[in-house]
Design an enzyme around this catalytic site. Structure first.
Site, short mmCIF file in Angstrom:
data_model
loop_
_atom_site.label_atom_id
_atom_site.label_comp_id
_atom_site.label_asym_id
_atom_site.label_seq_id
_atom_site.Cartn_x
_atom_site.Cartn_y
_atom_site.Cartn_z
N ARG A 1 -9.39 8.10 -1.10
CA ARG A 1 -10.46 8.39 -0.22
C ARG A 1 -11.30 9.52 -0.57
NH1 ARG A 1 -8.58 6.55 5.40
NH2 ARG A 1 -10.30 7.52 5.78
N GLU B 1 -11.06 -9.27 3.41
CA GLU B 1 -9.71 -9.03 3.79
C GLU B 1 -10.02 -8.92 5.39
OE1 GLU B 1 -7.39 -5.66 2.27
OE2 GLU B 1 -6.36 -5.63 4.18
N GLU C 1 -8.46 0.44 -2.73
CA GLU C 1 -9.43 0.46 -1.35
C GLU C 1 -10.27 1.50 -1.31
OE1 GLU C 1 -6.86 0.79 2.19
OE2 GLU C 1 -5.84 -1.07 1.62
N THR D 1 -6.58 6.48 9.95
CA THR D 1 -6.60 5.34 9.06
C THR D 1 -7.71 4.68 9.24
OG1 THR D 1 -5.22 3.65 8.27
CG2 THR D 1 -5.04 4.01 10.66
N THR D 2 -8.00 3.47 8.39
CA THR D 2 -9.24 2.89 8.47
C THR D 2 -9.37 2.30 9.82
OG1 THR D 2 -8.75 2.41 6.23
CG2 THR D 2 -10.84 1.00 7.17
N HIS E 1 -3.57 -4.50 7.75
CA HIS E 1 -3.68 -3.53 8.66
C HIS E 1 -2.75 -3.64 10.02
CE1 HIS E 1 -5.08 0.26 10.41
NE2 HIS E 1 -5.73 0.18 8.98
N GLY E 2 -1.90 -2.79 9.93
CA GLY E 2 -1.14 -2.87 11.29
C GLY E 2 0.06 -3.75 11.42
N HIS F 1 2.00 1.14 5.89
CA HIS F 1 2.69 1.90 6.74
C HIS F 1 4.27 1.51 7.23
CE1 HIS F 1 3.64 4.08 10.67
NE2 HIS F 1 3.35 5.06 9.95
N ASN G 1 1.06 -1.16 0.06
CA ASN G 1 -0.09 0.04 -0.02
C ASN G 1 1.05 1.18 -0.02
OD1 ASN G 1 -1.44 2.13 1.11
ND2 ASN G 1 -3.19 0.87 1.60
N ASP H 1 -0.18 4.43 0.01
CA ASP H 1 -0.73 5.66 0.21
C ASP H 1 0.05 6.81 0.85
OD1 ASP H 1 -3.18 4.45 -0.61
OD2 ASP H 1 -3.93 4.26 1.34
N HIS H 2 1.07 6.11 1.85
CA HIS H 2 1.96 7.23 2.45
C HIS H 2 2.93 7.77 1.93
CE1 HIS H 2 -1.01 6.63 5.79
NE2 HIS H 2 -0.73 5.38 6.01
N ARG I 1 -7.18 12.86 0.79
CA ARG I 1 -6.30 13.24 1.40
C ARG I 1 -4.86 12.97 1.12
NH1 ARG I 1 -7.23 9.82 7.10
NH2 ARG I 1 -9.18 10.94 6.77
N HIS I 2 -4.61 11.77 0.45
CA HIS I 2 -3.30 11.41 -0.05
C HIS I 2 -3.44 11.07 -1.42
CE1 HIS I 2 -4.97 7.68 1.55
NE2 HIS I 2 -4.82 7.63 2.63
N HIS J 1 -5.47 3.84 -1.90
CA HIS J 1 -6.96 3.90 -1.27
C HIS J 1 -7.42 5.26 -1.62
CE1 HIS J 1 -9.48 4.26 2.62
NE2 HIS J 1 -10.02 4.62 1.67
N1 PXP Z 1 -5.70 -2.97 4.33
C1 PXP Z 1 -6.67 -1.94 4.55
C2 PXP Z 1 -8.09 -2.25 4.05
C3 PXP Z 1 -6.28 -0.68 4.81
O1 PXP Z 1 -7.37 0.27 5.15
C4 PXP Z 1 -5.06 -0.41 5.18
C5 PXP Z 1 -4.46 0.89 5.29
O2 PXP Z 1 -4.71 1.74 4.37
C6 PXP Z 1 -4.14 -1.47 5.14
C7 PXP Z 1 -4.57 -2.73 4.84
C8 PXP Z 1 -2.77 -1.13 5.27
O3 PXP Z 1 -2.52 -1.01 6.76
P1 PXP Z 1 -1.21 -0.62 7.19
O4 PXP Z 1 -0.57 0.87 6.50
O5 PXP Z 1 -1.32 -0.30 8.72
O6 PXP Z 1 0.06 -1.42 6.93
#
Ligand code: PXP
Length: 251
Positions: free
Chosen positions: A53, A159, A78, A108-109, A198-199, A221, A15, A17-18, A57-58, A51
């Protein structure tokens, strides 16, 4: 020695996004998330996740468009169920979409999609994407009721939200893993593809690989954070190796 091939696959969706978050900190044109996507692919990413959004925002519409024209790895978009975003996604044609809940004030989500309360709305969206040949996945908490409702929508997969597992310390982590394992097993009984994300980071991803054996992991992230110091290709390679090692060794 058992090889990864014998143990099955676990694909990595990076991902990016950041990368765009850093660009937006200055409202300028660098770093470019499209460049991030290309570098992630060169590092071994199996998919690129982004993503779009509602508040942009990004990731921007331009990023999505140019990413689709540039990166040859499959793209996972996403998105919320907002009609403007749904139309953009249908027109642009990523490989797959993952429906997520979206609140403007969140960092974040947070939490998974409440599928149970909107089966009809989600089913209608799933049909529209299927007609375009776009795979659908639902980002849900590891809850068997939500898994059941996800199957009712006709989506291709889920997911599983690993955020609570990632944040849990000590003994609570084992309990969270157990929840994820139960949800994954129920999803497979329902013939849903099981992804997770996520995380997740370089230290906690192995537990997920070993316990739930997802088809795809979506990680952002921690990879983007490491890439600041190592470069994106190395950061992705190291995550791929961590996943592969867990697949092969089973611990
Ligand atoms: N999966 C989904 C559905 C998310 O919304 C995100 C965050 O954008 C991620 C995975 C990735 O999460 P992380 O940035 O914490 O790795």
């Amino acid at each position: 020695m058992t090889t990864a091939k014998e143990k099955g696959v676990c694909l990595l969706g990076v991902n990016i996004d950041h990368v765009a978050t850093v660009r937006e900190a200055r409202k300028t044109n660098e770093p470019d998330p499209v460049w991030g996507g290309v570098e992630a692919q060169l590092g071994g990413a199996d998919l690129i996740t982004l993503h779009l959004r509602e508040d942009r925002r990004h990731i921007s519409d331009r990023d999505l468009r140019i990413m689709l024209q540039t990166v040859t790895a499959p793209l996972n978009l996403e998105m919320s169920l907002d009609e403007e975003i749904v139309s953009i996604a249908l027109d642009s044609g990523p490989e797959m979409v993952t429906f997520v809940p979206e609140r403007r004030e969140e960092i974040t989500t947070e939490g998974g999609l409440d599928v149970q309360s909107q089966v009809k709305r989600i089913s209608e969206a799933v049909v529209r994407f299927r007609e375009k040949g776009i795979r659908t996945s639902l980002f849900i908490d590891p809850d068997v009721e939500q898994v059941g409702a996800s199957a009712d929508t006709g989506a291709d997969g889920v997911e599983l939200h690993t955020g609570t597992y990632a944040a849990a310390g000590g003994g609570r982590r084992a309990a969270e893993l157990e929840k994820l394992a139960r949800a994954a097993s129920h999803a497979r009984e329902m013939e849903l593809i099981v992804n997770a994300g996520h995380g997740l980071n370089y230290n906690n991803v192995s537990g997920i690989v070993v316990t739930i054996r997802p088809r795809e992991l979506h990680i952002g992230h921690s990879i983007v954070s490491r890439s600041i110091f190592t470069g994106m290709r190395v950061a992705v390679k190291e995550m791929k190796k961590t996943i592969l090692d867990a697949l092969v060794s089973g611990c």
